[in-house]
Design a protein around this motif. Structure first.
Motif, PDB file in Angstrom:
ATOM      1  N   LEU A   1      49.832  42.427  61.211  1.00  0.00           N
ATOM      2  CA  LEU A   1      50.776  42.469  60.135  1.00  0.00           C
ATOM      3  C   LEU A   1      50.362  41.337  59.063  1.00  0.00           C
ATOM      4  CD1 LEU A   1      53.399  43.850  58.796  1.00  0.00           C
ATOM      5  CD2 LEU A   1      54.504  42.006  59.920  1.00  0.00           C
ATOM      6  N   ALA A   2      50.166  41.963  57.657  1.00  0.00           N
ATOM      7  CA  ALA A   2      50.131  41.144  56.418  1.00  0.00           C
ATOM      8  C   ALA A   2      50.994  41.419  55.716  1.00  0.00           C
ATOM      9  CB  ALA A   2      48.609  41.079  56.225  1.00  0.00           C
ATOM     10  N   GLU A   3      51.185  40.511  54.581  1.00  0.00           N
ATOM     11  CA  GLU A   3      52.103  40.678  53.597  1.00  0.00           C
ATOM     12  C   GLU A   3      52.232  41.867  52.867  1.00  0.00           C
ATOM     13  OE1 GLU A   3      53.635  38.401  49.746  1.00  0.00           O
ATOM     14  OE2 GLU A   3      53.049  37.114  51.479  1.00  0.00           O
ATOM     15  N   GLU A   4      50.822  42.477  52.754  1.00  0.00           N
ATOM     16  CA  GLU A   4      50.898  43.815  51.917  1.00  0.00           C
ATOM     17  C   GLU A   4      51.016  44.999  52.870  1.00  0.00           C
ATOM     18  OE1 GLU A   4      46.686  42.908  53.717  1.00  0.00           O
ATOM     19  OE2 GLU A   4      48.192  41.770  52.759  1.00  0.00           O
ATOM     20  N   HIS A   5      51.441  44.792  54.104  1.00  0.00           N
ATOM     21  CA  HIS A   5      51.901  46.156  54.944  1.00  0.00           C
ATOM     22  C   HIS A   5      53.687  45.901  54.985  1.00  0.00           C
ATOM     23  CE1 HIS A   5      47.952  44.630  57.285  1.00  0.00           C
ATOM     24  NE2 HIS A   5      47.923  45.397  56.289  1.00  0.00           N
ATOM     25  N   GLU A   6      54.255  44.916  54.428  1.00  0.00           N
ATOM     26  CA  GLU A   6      55.514  44.805  54.798  1.00  0.00           C
ATOM     27  C   GLU A   6      56.298  46.099  54.222  1.00  0.00           C
ATOM     28  OE1 GLU A   6      57.314  41.129  53.527  1.00  0.00           O
ATOM     29  OE2 GLU A   6      55.919  40.058  54.706  1.00  0.00           O
ATOM     30  N   SER A   7      56.032  46.638  53.086  1.00  0.00           N
ATOM     31  CA  SER A   7      57.092  47.579  52.399  1.00  0.00           C
ATOM     32  C   SER A   7      56.828  48.813  53.401  1.00  0.00           C
ATOM     33  CB  SER A   7      56.693  47.732  50.900  1.00  0.00           C
ATOM     34  OG  SER A   7      55.505  48.193  50.723  1.00  0.00           O
ATOM     35  N   SER A   8      55.530  48.935  53.608  1.00  0.00           N
ATOM     36  CA  SER A   8      55.236  50.185  54.528  1.00  0.00           C
ATOM     37  C   SER A   8      55.873  50.152  55.967  1.00  0.00           C
ATOM     38  CB  SER A   8      53.894  50.398  54.766  1.00  0.00           C
ATOM     39  OG  SER A   8      53.483  51.653  54.949  1.00  0.00           O
ATOM     40  N   LEU A   9      55.761  48.963  56.445  1.00  0.00           N
ATOM     41  CA  LEU A   9      56.422  48.794  57.741  1.00  0.00           C
ATOM     42  C   LEU A   9      58.034  49.059  57.622  1.00  0.00           C
ATOM     43  CD1 LEU A   9      56.615  48.035  60.856  1.00  0.00           C
ATOM     44  CD2 LEU A   9      56.436  45.770  60.086  1.00  0.00           C
ATOM     45  N   ARG A  10      58.552  48.442  56.600  1.00  0.00           N
ATOM     46  CA  ARG A  10      60.087  48.658  56.596  1.00  0.00           C
ATOM     47  C   ARG A  10      60.478  50.221  56.178  1.00  0.00           C
ATOM     48  NH1 ARG A  10      63.336  44.859  55.024  1.00  0.00           N
ATOM     49  NH2 ARG A  10      61.825  43.567  54.479  1.00  0.00           N
ATOM     50  N   ALA A  11      59.370  50.992  55.463  1.00  0.00           N
ATOM     51  CA  ALA A  11      59.615  52.349  55.483  1.00  0.00           C
ATOM     52  C   ALA A  11      59.555  53.093  56.874  1.00  0.00           C
ATOM     53  CB  ALA A  11      58.632  52.825  54.414  1.00  0.00           C
ATOM     54  N   LEU A  12      58.728  52.633  57.650  1.00  0.00           N
ATOM     55  CA  LEU A  12      58.618  53.356  58.971  1.00  0.00           C
ATOM     56  C   LEU A  12      59.767  53.005  59.721  1.00  0.00           C
ATOM     57  CD1 LEU A  12      56.977  54.564  61.332  1.00  0.00           C
ATOM     58  CD2 LEU A  12      56.091  52.259  62.048  1.00  0.00           C
ATOM     59  N   LEU A  13      60.247  51.756  59.625  1.00  0.00           N
ATOM     60  CA  LEU A  13      61.375  51.278  60.590  1.00  0.00           C
ATOM     61  C   LEU A  13      62.685  52.143  59.935  1.00  0.00           C
ATOM     62  CD1 LEU A  13      60.800  47.617  60.867  1.00  0.00           C
ATOM     63  CD2 LEU A  13      60.521  49.235  62.512  1.00  0.00           C
ATOM     64  N   VAL A  14      62.863  52.193  58.947  1.00  0.00           N
ATOM     65  CA  VAL A  14      64.155  53.051  58.131  1.00  0.00           C
ATOM     66  C   VAL A  14      63.901  54.539  58.819  1.00  0.00           C
ATOM     67  CG1 VAL A  14      65.215  53.963  56.192  1.00  0.00           C
ATOM     68  CG2 VAL A  14      64.446  51.489  56.235  1.00  0.00           C
TER      69      VAL A  14
END
Length: 157
Positions: free
Chosen positions: A8-21
């Protein structure tokens, strides 16, 4: 589907957040992203292009004291594994577990354990069985030596 598994890197955070939601885990997103700053936590994402389609969270420093049978600490432990519903049964979960296992071996560990989640327990147990993991007698854990996991995943790819 071709995916890349990476830490996981900073540039993945928004996409990871979208997956979790999307997977009903929105409340977990903030805590998970805070964990990436802990050196004992390991977080990997599976990327289809720039979209996170899965992640695995775990540790290479599991020292919990409980009856762990043949897999005593220190060992690796998967805390959470999630694959987007539209990407399941495509090898993404196996790729995530495989990367986690390879890096755990590189950290000189020899086994991996996890507590299977109660949601969809039969499906989850079948998946981890596919990865070479078996029930650990006398515990609620599933576990295996890392070389067994690696062999199981290579033989099925």
């Amino acid at each position: 589907m071709t995916v890349e598994v990476t830490e996981l890197a900073e540039e993945h955070e928004s996409s990871l957040r979208a997956l979790l939601v999307a997977e009903g885990m929105g409340l977990h997103a903030g805590t998970l992203l805070d964990h990436r700053h802990r050196p004992y936590e390991r977080l990997y994402v599976a990327l289809a292009g720039s979209v996170v389609v899965g992640f695995v969270e775990g540790t290479f420093t599991d020292r919990e004291i409980f009856g762990s049978g043949e897999f005593p600490p220190p060992r690796a432990r998967i805390v959470q594994l999630v694959v987007a519903v539209h990407s399941r049964r495509t090898g993404i979960g196996s790729a995530l577990v495989g990367r986690f296992a390879i890096d755990a071996e590189a950290a000189r560990l020899d086994s991996l354990v996890l507590y299977p989640e109660p949601d969809h327990a039969d499906v989850r147990r079948a998946f981890f069985h596919h990865c070479g993991m078996r029930p650990v007698l006398g515990t609620p854990l599933l576990g295996a030596r890392l070389d067994i996991i690696r062999t199981a995943l290579v033989s099925r790819s």
